[in-house]
Design an enzyme around this catalytic site. Structure first.
Site, PDB file in Angstrom:
ATOM      1  N   ASP A  84     -16.979  15.869-103.849  1.00 34.55           N
ATOM      2  CA  ASP A  84     -18.269  15.234-104.119  1.00 34.55           C
ATOM      3  C   ASP A  84     -18.030  13.968-104.905  1.00 34.55           C
ATOM      4  O   ASP A  84     -17.707  14.027-106.072  1.00 34.55           O
ATOM      5  CB  ASP A  84     -19.157  16.221-104.897  1.00 34.55           C
ATOM      6  CG  ASP A  84     -20.463  15.590-105.385  1.00 34.55           C
ATOM      7  OD1 ASP A  84     -21.137  16.226-106.218  1.00 34.55           O
ATOM      8  OD2 ASP A  84     -20.813  14.485-104.940  1.00 34.55           O
ATOM      9  N   GLU A 117     -25.441   8.012-108.425  1.00 41.57           N
ATOM     10  CA  GLU A 117     -26.245   9.107-107.861  1.00 41.57           C
ATOM     11  C   GLU A 117     -26.223  10.290-108.819  1.00 41.57           C
ATOM     12  O   GLU A 117     -27.232  10.955-109.040  1.00 41.57           O
ATOM     13  CB  GLU A 117     -25.686   9.521-106.496  1.00 41.57           C
ATOM     14  CG  GLU A 117     -26.484  10.629-105.793  1.00 41.57           C
ATOM     15  CD  GLU A 117     -26.021  12.038-106.157  1.00 41.57           C
ATOM     16  OE1 GLU A 117     -25.039  12.171-106.920  1.00 41.57           O
ATOM     17  OE2 GLU A 117     -26.644  13.026-105.695  1.00 41.57           O
ATOM     18  N   GLU A 118     -25.051  10.526-109.401  1.00 38.71           N
ATOM     19  CA  GLU A 118     -24.903  11.697-110.246  1.00 38.71           C
ATOM     20  C   GLU A 118     -25.863  11.701-111.435  1.00 38.71           C
ATOM     21  O   GLU A 118     -26.247  12.758-111.930  1.00 38.71           O
ATOM     22  CB  GLU A 118     -23.459  11.802-110.767  1.00 38.71           C
ATOM     23  CG  GLU A 118     -22.425  11.992-109.668  1.00 38.71           C
ATOM     24  CD  GLU A 118     -22.438  13.412-109.063  1.00 38.71           C
ATOM     25  OE1 GLU A 118     -23.363  14.191-109.363  1.00 38.71           O
ATOM     26  OE2 GLU A 118     -21.510  13.732-108.287  1.00 38.71           O
ATOM     27  N   ASP A 168     -23.599  13.390 -98.697  1.00 35.84           N
ATOM     28  CA  ASP A 168     -23.195  13.371-100.098  1.00 35.84           C
ATOM     29  C   ASP A 168     -21.738  13.807-100.179  1.00 35.84           C
ATOM     30  O   ASP A 168     -20.859  13.038-100.480  1.00 35.84           O
ATOM     31  CB  ASP A 168     -24.110  14.304-100.909  1.00 35.84           C
ATOM     32  CG  ASP A 168     -24.000  14.078-102.405  1.00 35.84           C
ATOM     33  OD1 ASP A 168     -25.027  14.106-103.094  1.00 35.84           O
ATOM     34  OD2 ASP A 168     -22.861  13.885-102.887  1.00 35.84           O
ATOM     35  N   HIS A 214     -23.128   8.382-101.725  1.00 34.91           N
ATOM     36  CA  HIS A 214     -22.868   7.818-103.053  1.00 34.91           C
ATOM     37  C   HIS A 214     -21.377   7.818-103.338  1.00 34.91           C
ATOM     38  O   HIS A 214     -20.635   8.667-102.859  1.00 34.91           O
ATOM     39  CB  HIS A 214     -23.680   8.538-104.128  1.00 34.91           C
ATOM     40  CG  HIS A 214     -23.153   9.870-104.582  1.00 34.91           C
ATOM     41  ND1 HIS A 214     -22.312  10.009-105.673  1.00 34.91           N
ATOM     42  CD2 HIS A 214     -23.376  11.113-104.118  1.00 34.91           C
ATOM     43  CE1 HIS A 214     -22.027  11.297-105.838  1.00 34.91           C
ATOM     44  NE2 HIS A 214     -22.671  11.986-104.920  1.00 34.91           N
TER      45      HIS A 214
END
Lengths: 664, 664
Positions: free
Chosen positions: B348, B385-386, B414, B338
């Site tokens: 991230d 995605e988060e 990820d 993502h």
């Protein structure tokens, strides 16, 4: 050294030259074979051989053997019939299998019916046919609960539909507490009983109208269970040692009606109905009744009715013959017919069983002539269809994933209609093939004409019906597993049935035409649009059908290209396989994991059951939502209808996506 | 005529002989090529080229470009980041696509937090990190409802688990009406808030513990939504003009908590917690706390907390690069990461994004060297995605059928863990391949060792974890679509990630080992058996696992045979394809249309979510049934547990059936 004149053929070739020539010739031969790995397997030749191997005598012999004794599912004679089929397959050298299941079936224990007339007389009414063989099961409704009605007034409820009860209500006839006498029509037996139950009726007597003296004494057995498959294992195969729900489980008991019912003869029904008074029979009822009826009741005739049945788990057996495909053994064409009968099965279903056995004989003949199908052909003899498509459903539930990824089509023959003429139902991508084949098969009763010509003469055109019902073994294949299906009702179906399977098994590219499907879907939209209020949109459907049309056209071109071009080697083989995968899997797109409002088990959003009061026989989720909205206030019913429309639209888009093949 | 001695090589060959020789040689050459249509495409050569094309400099450059600005899903910078990725793919000459969706996301509007101490002082507590860039979103919990608590007493609830509330209750601490301060642990944010809600708590402040001064000021954003995917389109893709449920729909509102929550820094939490009195903090809490805490409350400190957020539908974008397979373009290997971040995404997720872009560069390099993968490789850059795996989930929902019939595996990265060491989770049939590959890739930090050696050193063995959670984009692929998956958490994952995909794309026979899966399943049974009361049987599981073992062994032999044997022509190609189909589809057998008790959307019966209080992280349906039975009387809980066990047993049997390939 002598200089010989250069001649192409020296009189004595050197050993080296000879060796090289031989090598070259060998390589040339192998090269040719490899370049044309799919060189015409001479399928057409074998298919012609199939057509010319028909034999009425053998068909008749099979039928005789199968119908010697009654063979109700779950009984010893039924097992004998399974052995007979198995032995036949084995005798032809075919790979044969038997699959056993242990579902809950239902049998009658005792029943009685007596009428008490107003003049004081009583009569015990006959519940069986005259001269019923001692080993044939008495007439009954499978899965009817036990129960009784004592001195309950009789009432006539016509076909037992919502509108019939409304008509009775309108003339002040109160049916609660009565025994309803109902004639069979379009409604399923289960729906008739459930409708009666909802009106407070105590028991239902159902009769089938008849014109001849003989038919007016006939009694039609049947099932009143809702849905298909073993009720104790919904969504999985009921096998010995496997999981089974309990009878008291809500999911199980919901499958059965709560009031008892019984089939009776038209003669018996007439005895009761002719004696009724009370409300005056509506003219639209009497004009189609075969006898005179003054009143619809209630009474004054009172009935004593009692039925005791038992539900029990018994073994049933599906029998299979498998002809493994040579090139693509992991692709299946299935032919199915149920073998179990309420009594002798001479028409339903064993005229079809005889055809299945005959096809097996003719396929075996072809194999001896050197034929192998490209794809695997599986001949299926189902058990317990009469109880609710149980043999086929348990097997499909057990093999859902395998069938979903490998089954090309399911071709069903239940029984032959007694009259002349060809009758077929199919999923639309098979229409073109069906017509093509009926044009190739000679009509068994008229050698000068093809089946198609007789069909067109009788029906006025290629009138292929659709598979919306759940009345035969195609139901689990199409409506649960999403497999393209055909159901043929034809006196002598073996030629068409067998050739259909051969084309599907041997054609290099699967003969599916999705333009037919798209056109059919558009036809459905044109119908449904008239049933909708202004603010419900069918636009999503229109868009997705457009996508399907577009993709179907591309696929036609692609299929043409790939079947004509001599595509060699690995790339060619895999390109054809990839296209065939898309053609095979497209129908699966109509499945939705959430199923139908009628029942989650039913996954197909175009063909499947809905409430009997629905007005359309397609898009069952939409049909049910429209029906349910009838009882709702204001715009409450609108959202569910729109939601069901969206679901179908997305399903059609899925079909287009799978058929088109490109994800990105 | 002279009789020359017969010699193999006459000094002057005749023209015919010459012609034949040339023809023979030509045919020999073509013959050889055709006989080996799958002649080693020199995959190993290209794979080695892949490994040696690594470049830390380019990786770093990608990372820099991606993380220049915060790029929260649904914002303009997020669209810019999508363009960046797209431009990169296009610049490499790769087929590039963008898929847009329109889900409901959530953004903060305003928030405030003030503490009122018993001595009369008040303090506005900081809710953002120091020096937060103006274009970065303030800390918040996505999908938290708006709400406030006025003068509510603060209470410390440790990790916010059931047992923590029980411990509070045991010391007479009443949490209802309070604002709970909770530290992050194993529970998902959503589960923490829901647990608090069930205890009557008014709002939740969640903090992440930190050791350094810097980390103790950090605030961790996250989502509190239950489940994955766009809440307005559960089970289908949320697209502009498509169907969307309403916010008031029960199915939608059930996804969000009912009380507001906010992430806070450890520093902020400490300020509150250090001031609490009331019940004495249990020792097992304080021994792991980073600071001194006297009491757990309630109060006397009171909090004024207010949060206002808004949910709105915005566009998100997934970006794809597609490298079409040459022989089997209709088979997909997917690599996914993502791209959206709460703020800058340096770890991230964009360390993973940089790796994805680097892999694209290296694949393009190989293509220029003449390589084509056998199967298609799809590089996927997900959005949102988060917020709840939204970009990946909508795309999988939209393409479920296509992916179900064509996707071989999904490989997720990820982000990179900050520490050293290799960490991977996978479905067990991929274990062997994963280990094999880590033995081939040099550790980026230690050229003398392979990744495997460093991994084994750190971890003591091949410690591959499992994919039971729903914490990254593999969730829709595995738990909804049944696609074998891998999730790698590794600082410099590009080598392993890229080589994994190459092996899956190029190996003639898919490198899946189902014996590993069977062994893992048996391990699960051995664990679960200890959680069950005496009269619940795991025998169905044992039987089906035995079937899987048996079939897995046969498949191993079959695979060996088919990859070694020079099977030529159409038959050989189709046999390999048929075996590969079985290997690819086997995982789908774990799916059940009825889904999990936790949520019907989740279909995988081995890996998936269950109530956070469940004791096992596999067989989620069984786990949930065991948890629920804890509250039931007598044997009421028994039947659901047994039913869930049956369901898993049938799923394993399905896997065995599909893998084995023979229906009859």
């Amino acid at each position: 050294m002598n200089m010989r004149p250069t001649s192409l053929f020296p009189s004595k070739p050197t050993p080296t030259c000879t060796a090289l020539s031989i090598l070259a010739l060998f390589l040339l031969a192998s090269f040719y074979t490899l370049r044309h790995p799919h060189a015409p397997r001479n399928a057409a030749h074998f298919h012609r051989a199939f057509l010319s191997s028909a034999s009425n005598a053998t068909l008749a012999a099979y039928l005789r053997a199968l119908t010697l004794r009654p063979h109700l599912a779950g009984t010893q004679p039924s097992l004998d019939a399974a052995h007979l089929v198995r032995a036949h397959f084995l005798s032809l050298g075919l790979e044969t299998r038997v699959a056993r299941f242990a579902p809950l079936l239902s049998y009658p224990v005792r029943a009685s019916l007596a009428a008490h007339f107003p003049n004081g007389t009583s009569v015990d009414l006959p519940l069986t046919e005259p001269r019923l063989a001692p080993d044939a099961v008495v007439p009954y409704h499978a899965y009817s609960p036990s129960g009784s009605a004592v001195r309950a007034l009789a009432v006539f409820a016509n076909y037992g539909r919502e509108e019939d009860y409304a008509a009775l209500s309108a003339i002040g006839v109160e049916v609660a507490g009565c025994v309803a006498v109902v004639r069979r029509g379009a409604l399923s037996r289960g729906d008739v009983v459930r409708a009666a139950e909802s009106k407070g009726v105590l028991a239902v007597l159902m009769y089938t109208e008849g014109r001849t003296a003989w038919s007016r004494r006939g009694v039609e057995r049947g099932t009143v269970m809702r849905g298909v498959g073993d009720p104790l294992s919904p969504g999985w195969a009921g096998v010995e040692g496997g999981e089974a729900l309990g009878l008291e489980d809500e999911e199980v008991s919901a499958r059965f009606p709560k009031i008892p019912s019984m089939p009776v003869s038209a003669e018996c029904a007439e005895m009761i109905l002719a004696s009724l008074e009370g409300g005056r029979a509506p003219p639209e009822w009497t004009e189609t009744l075969g006898f005179k009826v003054r009143g619809v009741g209630p009474g004054p005739t009172a009935l004593n009715f009692s039925y005791q049945g038992e539900k029990k788990v018994v073994n049933i057996h599906n029998v299979f013959a498998v002809i493994r495909g040579l090139e693509e053994p992991d692709r299946y064409i299935l032919l199915g017919n149920h073998r179990d009968a309420w009594t002798y099965g001479a028409v339903d279903p064993n005229s079809g069983t005889a055809a299945l056995l005959d096809i097996a004989r003719r396929y075996a003949l072809m194999m001896h002539m050197g034929w192998n199908p490209r794809r695997s052909i599986i001949l299926c003899s189902w058990d317990a269809e009469e109880f609710g498509m149980i043999g086929s459903t348990e097997w499909v539930e057990q093999n859902l994933m395998t069938l979903g990824s490998k089954a090309v089509a399911y071709l069903n023959v239940d029984c032959a209609v007694q009259g002349p003429g060809f009758f077929a139902r199919a999923t639309p991508q098979l229409d073109e093939l069906l017509i093509e084949i009926t044009k190739k098969v000679k009509d068994p009763d008229n050698k000068e004409a093809t089946v198609y010509e007789m069909w067109a003469k009788a029906d006025g055109g290629d009138n292929i019906q659709r598979l919306s019902g759940i009345d035969s073994d195609y139901a689990p294949f199409l409506q649960y597993a999403g497999i393209p299906s055909v159901d043929i009702y034809y006196g002598k179906a073996a030629g068409v049935w067998g050739l259909l399977a051969l084309r599907l098994a041997d054609d290099l590219i699967l003969p599916f035409n999705y333009l037919s499907y798209a056109n059919q879907l558009q036809g459905y939209v044109d119908i449904v649009i008239n049933l909708l209020e202004g603010n419900i949109s069918v636009h999503p459907l229109t868009l997705s059908i457009q996508a399907l049309v577009s993709v179907a056209k591309e696929v036609e071109l692609e299929a043409e290209k790939l079947s004509v071009e001599r595509m060699t080697g690995e790339l060619g083989v895999l390109r054809r396989r990839a296209l065939n995968d898309r053609l095979m899997l497209a129908e699966r797109g109509f499945l939705d994991a959430d199923g139908l409002p009628y029942g989650r088990w039913f996954k197909h959003l175009v063909y499947g059951p809905s409430d009997y009061r629905s007005k359309i026989s397609f898009f069952p989720g939409v049909a049910e939502a429209i029906w349910r909205s009838a009882g709702m206030r204001g715009g409450e019913g609108r959202a569910p209808i729109q939601h069901e429309i969206w679901r179908v639209a997305r399903a059609i888009q899925r079909v287009a996506d799978v058929l088109g093949g490109r994800t990105l």
